[in-house]
Design a protein around this motif. Structure first.
Motif, PDB file in Angstrom:
ATOM      1  N   GLY A  68      23.987  46.736 -38.802  1.00 10.21           N
ATOM      2  CA  GLY A  68      22.952  47.134 -37.327  1.00 10.21           C
ATOM      3  C   GLY A  68      22.288  45.169 -37.388  1.00 10.21           C
ATOM      4  O   GLY A  68      22.629  43.737 -37.260  1.00 10.21           O
ATOM      5  N   PHE A  69      21.283  46.275 -36.637  1.00  8.11           N
ATOM      6  CA  PHE A  69      20.133  44.850 -36.064  1.00  8.11           C
ATOM      7  C   PHE A  69      19.415  44.037 -37.147  1.00  8.11           C
ATOM      8  O   PHE A  69      18.534  43.729 -37.174  1.00  8.11           O
ATOM      9  CB  PHE A  69      19.547  45.143 -34.420  1.00  8.11           C
ATOM     10  CG  PHE A  69      20.586  45.388 -33.360  1.00  8.11           C
ATOM     11  CD1 PHE A  69      20.694  44.540 -32.728  1.00  8.11           C
ATOM     12  CD2 PHE A  69      21.343  47.027 -33.484  1.00  8.11           C
ATOM     13  CE1 PHE A  69      21.562  44.843 -31.875  1.00  8.11           C
ATOM     14  CE2 PHE A  69      21.597  46.718 -31.783  1.00  8.11           C
ATOM     15  CZ  PHE A  69      22.596  45.823 -31.687  1.00  8.11           C
ATOM     16  N   SER A  70      18.857  44.241 -38.602  1.00 13.11           N
ATOM     17  CA  SER A  70      18.742  43.989 -39.257  1.00 13.11           C
ATOM     18  C   SER A  70      18.657  42.469 -39.413  1.00 13.11           C
ATOM     19  O   SER A  70      17.495  41.899 -39.640  1.00 13.11           O
ATOM     20  CB  SER A  70      19.286  44.155 -40.917  1.00 13.11           C
ATOM     21  OG  SER A  70      20.479  43.445 -41.008  1.00 13.11           O
ATOM     22  N   ASN A  71      19.868  41.532 -39.007  1.00 13.54           N
ATOM     23  CA  ASN A  71      20.023  39.956 -39.202  1.00 13.54           C
ATOM     24  C   ASN A  71      18.690  40.047 -38.023  1.00 13.54           C
ATOM     25  O   ASN A  71      17.953  38.681 -37.678  1.00 13.54           O
ATOM     26  CB  ASN A  71      21.207  39.615 -38.890  1.00 13.54           C
ATOM     27  CG  ASN A  71      22.320  39.626 -40.290  1.00 13.54           C
ATOM     28  OD1 ASN A  71      21.210  39.253 -41.196  1.00 13.54           O
ATOM     29  ND2 ASN A  71      23.178  39.276 -39.323  1.00 13.54           N
ATOM     30  N   TYR A  72      19.268  40.153 -36.892  1.00 13.15           N
ATOM     31  CA  TYR A  72      17.829  40.074 -35.368  1.00 13.15           C
ATOM     32  C   TYR A  72      16.151  40.425 -35.851  1.00 13.15           C
ATOM     33  O   TYR A  72      15.485  39.781 -35.774  1.00 13.15           O
ATOM     34  CB  TYR A  72      18.833  41.067 -34.186  1.00 13.15           C
ATOM     35  CG  TYR A  72      19.703  40.359 -33.575  1.00 13.15           C
ATOM     36  CD1 TYR A  72      20.251  39.745 -32.640  1.00 13.15           C
ATOM     37  CD2 TYR A  72      20.388  40.926 -33.793  1.00 13.15           C
ATOM     38  CE1 TYR A  72      21.270  38.444 -32.304  1.00 13.15           C
ATOM     39  CE2 TYR A  72      22.226  40.773 -33.735  1.00 13.15           C
ATOM     40  CZ  TYR A  72      22.462  39.006 -32.871  1.00 13.15           C
ATOM     41  OH  TYR A  72      23.686  39.149 -32.733  1.00 13.15           O
ATOM     42  N   MET A  73      16.544  41.657 -36.537  1.00  8.65           N
ATOM     43  CA  MET A  73      15.145  41.701 -37.174  1.00  8.65           C
ATOM     44  C   MET A  73      14.023  40.464 -37.994  1.00  8.65           C
ATOM     45  O   MET A  73      12.965  40.239 -38.069  1.00  8.65           O
ATOM     46  CB  MET A  73      14.769  43.696 -37.109  1.00  8.65           C
ATOM     47  CG  MET A  73      15.045  43.713 -36.424  1.00  8.65           C
ATOM     48  SD  MET A  73      14.803  46.029 -36.969  1.00  8.65           S
ATOM     49  CE  MET A  73      16.518  45.850 -38.035  1.00  8.65           C
ATOM     50  N   ALA A 283      25.205  33.444 -37.346  1.00  6.47           N
ATOM     51  CA  ALA A 283      25.815  34.183 -35.768  1.00  6.47           C
ATOM     52  C   ALA A 283      25.018  34.553 -35.198  1.00  6.47           C
ATOM     53  O   ALA A 283      24.402  35.227 -34.032  1.00  6.47           O
ATOM     54  CB  ALA A 283      26.757  35.076 -35.826  1.00  6.47           C
ATOM     55  N   ALA A 284      23.557  35.611 -35.904  1.00  7.95           N
ATOM     56  CA  ALA A 284      22.536  36.288 -34.953  1.00  7.95           C
ATOM     57  C   ALA A 284      21.655  34.916 -34.287  1.00  7.95           C
ATOM     58  O   ALA A 284      20.978  35.097 -33.237  1.00  7.95           O
ATOM     59  CB  ALA A 284      22.275  36.641 -36.025  1.00  7.95           C
TER      60      ALA A 284
END
Length: 311
Positions: A68-73, A283-284
């Motif tokens: 999911g968006f865990s890399n962004y968080m 990548a994020a």
């Protein structure tokens, strides 16, 4: 003998405004198809696939797992990334200001009737043609604390107290790299300014001079307003370059050290990808950088459009 008026010749539908026919659409489609395929393969697909990858956990070898968006968080709590982003913002502000100010000043100088003007114009552009690796090696010798040209020059003129380890001191290493980047690209921005200066009608300067305007007043009220589109273009080029073209120079000179003092977003992204094997996290980082550059560029373009409307 009666005569009949001659009928007017039919007017071709092609005369006047060009009309788009159905057959032209097929021709246009065939002509743009090769470019569209290449764009999709080498730009659109990697962009979409990279974003999909940033939503997974992947080390480059095993199968990706959904994250999911865990890399962004995670980025919001990554102190090294936040420090790299801060360094990048300092880099951007300093580079954009210096490149525009010094580039315009150099262009004004090279626009004057100087002896050997063609030589100086070519010399100013030489650093632009040099590779980042060559520039990095050259300046690493200049900055060398033992036998470097800079410290030796300070010794020679009696300023030995200013000698530093220019790339080893965490307080000044980033600014030392900024100097190198400005030196390399100064000629590029000066050439753009020079082209803009040569489009300003000389009558405007003559009229201002007749009205009693001095050199500074002519620069403020004639040169700067006429050069605003060029200033915006150079600002956008400097902004994008300071974000996405600073990896080589930083990596060659310091590799992001000492102690991440010169770490920028690109060097951190590359280290996470190829040293730590965190491909998805890298990548994020890349997409966050893309969003920052995109928003900044759109904001500058909107400001440029508003400036034109005001004029």
């Amino acid at each position: 003998m009666s005569t009949r008026p001659q009928e007017a010749a039919p007017v071709s539908s092609r005369s006047g405004t060009w009309r788009f026919d159905a057959g032209d659409g097929a021709t246009a489609f065939v002509m743009i198809l090769p470019a569209a395929i290449l764009f999709g393969l080498f730009y659109l697909w990697p962009f979409v696939n990279g974003f999909w990858l940033s939503l997974h956990n992947w080390d480059g070898f095993s199968d990706p797992t959904w994250a999911g968006f865990s890399n962004y968080m995670r980025l919001a709590h990554d102190r090294t990334f936040l420090g790299a982003l801060r360094n990048n913002l300092i880099f951007v502000v300093a580079v954009v200001v210096l490149k525009n100010a010094l580039g315009l000043g150099l262009a004004l100088l090279l626009n004057r009737a100087l002896l050997g003007r063609a030589f100086f114009r070519a010399a100013a552009f030489v650093p632009v043609t040099m590779s980042f690796v060559a520039v990095g090696l050259l300046w690493s010798w200049i900055y060398n604390p033992v036998f470097g040209l800079l410290n030796s020059g300070l010794d020679l003129i009696g300023l030995a107290g200013l000698k530093r380890s220019w790339l080893g001191d965490a307080d000044i290493a980033l600014y030392s790299i900024i100097v190198v980047d400005v030196w390399k690209w100064l000629g590029f921005h000066a050439v753009i300014y020079l082209a803009g200066l040569q489009t300003i009608p000389s009558e405007l300067y003559e009229s201002a001079k007749m009205d009693g305007a001095g050199p500074l007043q002519r620069f403020r009220h004639v040169t700067v307003p006429m050069m605003m589109p060029i200033i915006f273009i150079n600002t956008i080029l400097g902004l994008s370059g300071a974000f996405v073209r600073n990896f080589d120079i930083v990596y060659v000179l310091t590799k992001g050290g000492p102690n991440h003092a010169t770490e920028v977003v690109l060097t951190y992204m590359m280290s996470k990808a190829f040293q730590d094997g965190a491909m998805s996290y890298a990548a994020a980082i890349g997409y966050v950088l893309f969003m920052i550059v995109g928003l900044a560029s759109v904001g500058l373009l909107a400001l440029m459009r508003r400036q034109r409307l005001d004029v």
